[in-house]
Design a protein around this motif. Structure first.
Motif, PDB file in Angstrom:
ATOM      1  N   VAL A 178       1.883 -99.571 -48.370  1.00  0.00           N
ATOM      2  CA  VAL A 178       1.333-100.925 -48.447  1.00  0.00           C
ATOM      3  C   VAL A 178       1.943-101.848 -47.404  1.00  0.00           C
ATOM      4  O   VAL A 178       1.377-102.901 -47.099  1.00  0.00           O
ATOM      5  N   SER A 191      -2.472-108.528 -48.549  1.00  0.00           N
ATOM      6  CA  SER A 191      -1.555-108.059 -47.503  1.00  0.00           C
ATOM      7  C   SER A 191      -1.429-109.068 -46.372  1.00  0.00           C
ATOM      8  O   SER A 191      -1.081-108.704 -45.247  1.00  0.00           O
ATOM      9  N   CYS A 212      -1.091-107.764 -42.608  1.00  0.00           N
ATOM     10  CA  CYS A 212      -2.370-107.272 -42.086  1.00  0.00           C
ATOM     11  C   CYS A 212      -2.740-108.059 -40.826  1.00  0.00           C
ATOM     12  O   CYS A 212      -2.375-109.225 -40.672  1.00  0.00           O
ATOM     13  N   ASP A 236       1.088-108.078 -55.116  1.00  0.00           N
ATOM     14  CA  ASP A 236       1.780-106.789 -55.081  1.00  0.00           C
ATOM     15  C   ASP A 236       1.088-105.741 -55.941  1.00  0.00           C
ATOM     16  O   ASP A 236       1.655-104.665 -56.197  1.00  0.00           O
ATOM     17  N   THR A 238      -2.302-100.873 -43.041  1.00  0.00           N
ATOM     18  CA  THR A 238      -2.354-101.055 -44.493  1.00  0.00           C
ATOM     19  C   THR A 238      -3.683-100.605 -45.091  1.00  0.00           C
ATOM     20  O   THR A 238      -3.965-100.893 -46.256  1.00  0.00           O
ATOM     21  N   ARG A 266       4.643-103.856 -47.083  1.00  0.00           N
ATOM     22  CA  ARG A 266       5.262-105.161 -47.281  1.00  0.00           C
ATOM     23  C   ARG A 266       6.538-105.300 -46.462  1.00  0.00           C
ATOM     24  O   ARG A 266       6.968-106.405 -46.139  1.00  0.00           O
ATOM     25  N   SER A 270       6.545-107.410 -43.096  1.00  0.00           N
ATOM     26  CA  SER A 270       6.420-108.864 -43.087  1.00  0.00           C
ATOM     27  C   SER A 270       7.585-109.488 -42.332  1.00  0.00           C
ATOM     28  O   SER A 270       8.710-108.992 -42.353  1.00  0.00           O
TER      29      SER A 270
END
Length: 940
Positions: free
Chosen positions: A553, A133, A137, A374, A73, A555, A558
């Motif tokens: 990014v 993040s 992350c 976000d 990220t 997401r 996750s």
């Protein structure tokens, strides 16, 4: 057998190490979340320090560079490199120990921050730094960049929370850096370790003056190396000095980190201002109240969130065009509330704040924090379709200088005719900004270079730093000469040389920097030679612009929250994430690493485990819609070629199910017997599932009521409902009538979804066109259309207008509702149905992504406890019925659906989607549709 000497040497020296060197395994790792693209030679997934040591020794022997990577990220190009990429998120992601008394944890570098926080939460502890993040992350990445996060006003940078680091140097030396220096992990390496430490001490002694005067001046001074931690007065703290070195000096293989207690009470204030400068003027006063967080953002991010996810996605904001979030905490709720009120009164008296409020609702707090977290993705693709880029997204100044810096910075943007979207950590003086740079033309890149140089001069003039938490990376390392003296730059070079004399660790970063405009990803070219069938109306460059939405990014990586991405959650593989697939599609269009264009087998393999759940279209901050991209790819890939058998058996199900209705009883008997297994094999369907029984044509007529005189809605009876569960149509008919929406049924039409999901888009368009013609004409052409099957509702709402591109398709789409949205938005009756006290809810992914689920409706109707099976059920239409996908389908089911069912064995289970209900049935539980639950004439 590979001819790459690196891969051969790694196989000899680290025989258990997984190494990917083919395009399908390496292409997604050419990117992080920055503007840069550097294709790696190979990617390795180490599982131990020994494998890392072996890999580094092999790379040094062959002169191959090494780049360490966590969640990928990084926004400055810190995690891409041309040699060997070490991905720690897959095999070195364990929490090795927690000591609640000492408030420490020992972790491997691939541990995701949220996983660490979840593990220590039962002890009343957390890890202080919390980047936005945090759900993906890794601790290793946070150490590499010296990450901070939203609550850095209280907790500062990662470097302040590191007790010791276990590192491996380029020559394979395994050592431990702590607050007093360096020691070997193996006593046999004492001599090499002592030599390394002696060289470092000599370096510091030779550069005391520049280190003392140029480093450590402001809280967020991350740029360069943090050599001031090695000063005599700081005890030669090598652990802290190595934090923020971005993998350029050593590779971290474990870390002991310090934990902090969680507060007993906290509250959030939302403050509205005319603009970000006014907000920044109030920051020094706010800091006097010892907040944990002071976060800011401008109106562009909020507008994009509302446009993408609906007006209800952002609630609780006061009036204004820029906002601050201020979090206060303490040991007592009453005391925290009093302080919050006093702070509001103080800010009102100062006169800059337009409006402010304490956000009492936990739902509103989550909504507001999600907008802020976000920010990077939302700012990348704004509501007007414009794109913005990082590059100057991380500068920081002392908080008291923030307003002055922002004034000058905005003037610089205006002078260059650029627009920036501002958000970030105002309380720490660190403001993120994404700017509409033109990186696709030579003139634009030249202009960007001039802007970056002038921006560096502005921030230095205000006593600031080029980077406040993201690191210098490829984006800002070239500009360090603006910030630091030649003596300091020389000290940085000498520091790296002690650890990495050949410059093999993350080359081009901090020392001997690459040009800021080298290795840019640039524009993704349009597909050549073929016209896509989807229109991609929200992307100026069509398919190319659509796949370019992914800015990395991450997401989708996750493992909790939202629905995206079920296949990644099941496998943990980058190629099975939304980001990995988007990057493969970008590489397909570029054509130099992934070859073959639409015929690429590497891209087909990457897309194979995509469940087409559409959750990414909602959960991804930039609005990536991988289900649509996959459908387009499959259409182009198989055009004029023989398809997999399941594309015919399952893709054409709406047509064949009509015929099945004529012979439902004998056909069902055959399918339950041995011939059913043969038929499943012939159709590419797994034999480990029972084929749902077909309903007769008469069944639908029997459950629907007589025609109403003046209907208020059209009940669209989709192919799945007609073929497999006509009782749902009957229940919906009665429920809508009770809710004041008497309806007229419309059967025999199809949304075309199964042809879309299998990429048979030409057929889908013909089917859709017939359906739109019927729905857009006749006496009921203006009535709302209620669709009981969520996937079909979503197809009519989104796929049909984006595939047909006609005004008629858009008119029909605007009328489409699920049963939930019809009851929520259109009901004209005070009817209150009988509902159970509690239930388990599996929301269909397409409904979640396009309409939102029935949870709030159920609670409003009186269900006290709604236990949600968050995430995809795993069946996903044709996906879970295909033989090759059965295991993945069940792995996804095991993430949430199966656990919720097992925890609530006696609960009513609501699953509107036919796929979801079928998966529940496969797990031994009968699920009911919302219509059946609420049916005044039924009893679920």
């Amino acid at each position: 057998m590979t001819t790459d000497p690196l891969v051969r040497l790694l196989a000899e020296t680290a025989p258990g190490l997984r190494v990917e060197s083919e395009a399908g395994g390496t292409a997604p790792f050419a990117y992080d979340a920055s503007n840069y693209r550097v294709a790696p030679r190979a990617v390795a997934f180490p599982r131990s320090p020994e494998e890392v040591s072996a890999a580094l020794r092999a790379c040094r022997e062959l002169g191959v560079s090494v780049t360490a990577r966590g969640g990928g990220t990084s926004m400055a190009g810190n995690a891409v490199g041309p040699g060997l990429v070490l991905d720690f998120s897959r095999g070195m992601n364990r929490i090795l120990g927690i000591d609640p008394d000492a408030r420490t944890a020992r972790v491997e570098p691939g541990v995701v921050l949220d996983d660490l926080r979840d593990a220590v939460a039962p002890h009343g502890l957390t890890f202080g730094p919390d980047p936005s993040s945090h759900s993906r992350c890794t601790i290793g990445g946070m150490i590499g960049n010296d990450a901070c996060g939203n609550r850095s006003v209280r907790h500062g940078r990662t470097s302040g929370h590191v007790e010791s680091l276990e590192i491996v140097t380029i020559d394979g030396l395994h050592a431990i850096a702590d607050h007093t220096g360096l020691r070997p992990a193996d006593p046999a390496d004492y001599g090499a370790t002592a030599e390394l430490e002696a060289a470092l001490r000599g370096l510091i002694g030779a550069n005391l003056a520049p280190i003392r005067t140029e480093l450590g001046r402001i809280p967020r001074q991350v740029s360069g190396y943090q050599l001031h931690h090695l000063l005599p007065e700081n005890g030669f703290d090598l652990a802290r000095a190595l934090v923020g070195t971005e993998g350029t000096c050593a590779v971290v293989v474990a870390a002991t980190v310090r934990l902090v207690p969680t507060a007993a009470a906290a509250t959030l204030l939302a403050l509205g201002y005319d603009d970000v400068v006014d907000a920044a003027e109030d920051v020094p006063e706010i800091l006097r109240w010892t907040p944990t967080a002071v976060e800011g953002m401008d109106s562009a991010i909020v507008a994009t969130m509302r446009a993408r996810r609906g007006s209800g996605s952002v609630t609780g904001l006061p009036d204004g065009s820029a906002w601050l979030y201020v979090e206060l905490d303490g040991d007592d709720e009453t005391d925290v509330a009093v302080r919050a009120g006093q702070l509001l009164d103080t800010l009102k008296a100062r006169g800059r704040m337009l409006d402010g409020r304490v956000v009492d609702s936990e739902v509103q707090r989550r909504s507001l924090w999600r907008v802020r977290e976000d920010g990077a993705g939302l700012a990348a693709r704004l509501v007007d379709g414009g794109e913005s880029w990082p590059g100057w997204e991380d500068a920081a100044v002392a908080p008291e200088n923030l307003a002055g810096y922002l004034r000058d910075f905005r003037a610089l943007l205006a002078a260059h005719r650029l627009t920036g979207v501002l958000y970030g950590h105002f309380g720490a003086g660190c403001v993120h900004v994404r700017i509409d740079f033109d990186l696709g033309s030579e003139e634009g890149r030249d202009a960007t270079r001039r802007f970056l140089r002038e921006a560096a001069e502005v921030v230095v003039r205000h006593g600031g730093t080029l980077s406040g938490e993201h690191g210098d990376g490829r984006a800002r390392s070239e500009l360090l000469e603006v910030m630091y003296s030649p003596a300091m730059i020389g000290a940085f070079e000498a520091f790296k040389r002690v650890f990495d004399p050949d410059g093999l660790l993350n080359p081009g970063v901090i020392v001997a920097p690459s040009a800021a405009d080298a290795d840019l990803a640039l524009d993704v070219p349009r597909p050549q030679g073929r016209t896509t069938l989807f229109t991609f109306p929200h992307d100026q460059d069509g398919f190319a612009g659509a796949v370019r939405r992914c800015v990395g990014v991450g997401r989708c990586r996750s493992n909790s929250g939202g629905v995206m991405c079920p296949s990644y959650r099941a496998t943990g593989e980058e190629n099975h994430s939304t980001r990995g697939r988007a990057r493969m599609l970008q590489e397909m269009l570029r054509g130099d690493v992934v070859r073959g264009g639409w015929r690429s087998t590497e891209v087909k393999d990457a897309l194979d485990l995509c469940l087409s759940c559409k959750a990414c279209s909602s959960d991804c901050p930039t609005g990536v819609d991988m289900a649509t991209y996959k459908a387009e790819f499959l259409h182009q890939h198989y055009r004029g070629r023989l398809r997999p058998r399941s594309h015919y058996s399952l893709g054409w199900l709406p047509a064949t199910s009509k015929l099945a209705g004529y012979v439902a009883r004998p056909l069902n008997a055959v399918l339950r017997g041995p011939l059913g297994k043969v038929a499943a094999w012939l159709g590419g369907v797994t034999r480990r599932r029972a084929i749902p029984p077909f309903a007769s044509r008469r069944a639908l007529r029997e459950v629907l009521g007589t025609a109403v005189g003046r209907p208020a809605a059209v009940l669209f009876v989709d192919s799945f409902t007609r073929a497999f569960r006509p009782q749902v149509a009957g229940a919906a008919y009665r429920v809508l009538g009770a809710a004041g929406l008497p309806c007229t049924p419309s059967s025999g039409l199809c949304c075309g979804l199964t042809w879309v999901s299998t990429g048979q888009l030409s057929v889908a368009r013909r089917v859709m066109a017939r359906t739109i013609t019927r729905l857009d004409r006749g006496p009921h052409r203006d009535l709302p259309i209620v669709v009981t099957e969520p996937s079909c509702a979503a197809a009519l709402k989104r796929d049909v207008p984006e595939l047909l591109g006609t005004d008629a398709a858009r008119r029909v789409a605007a009328r489409v509702h699920t049963l939930t949205s019809a009851l929520t938005e259109l009901s004209t009756s005070d009817w209150i149905p009988a509902v159970p006290e509690s239930l388990v809810l599996q929301t269909h992914c397409h409904e979640y992504a396009t309409f939102g689920g029935p949870r709030d409706l159920l609670r409003g109707l009186g269900v006290r406890k709604v236990t949600e099976a968050e995430g995809c059920c795993g069946l996903a239409g044709n996906f879970g019925f295909e033989e090759q996908h059965y295991d993945t389908s069940m792995a996804v089911a095991n993430l949430s659906l199966r656990p919720r069912l097992e925890e609530n064995p006696d609960a009513v289970v609501v699953a509107d989607g036919f796929s979801c209900a079928t998966q529940a049935d496969h797990l031994g539980v009968r699920a009911v549709h919302l219509a059946e639950l609420l049916d005044p004439g039924g009893n679920p």
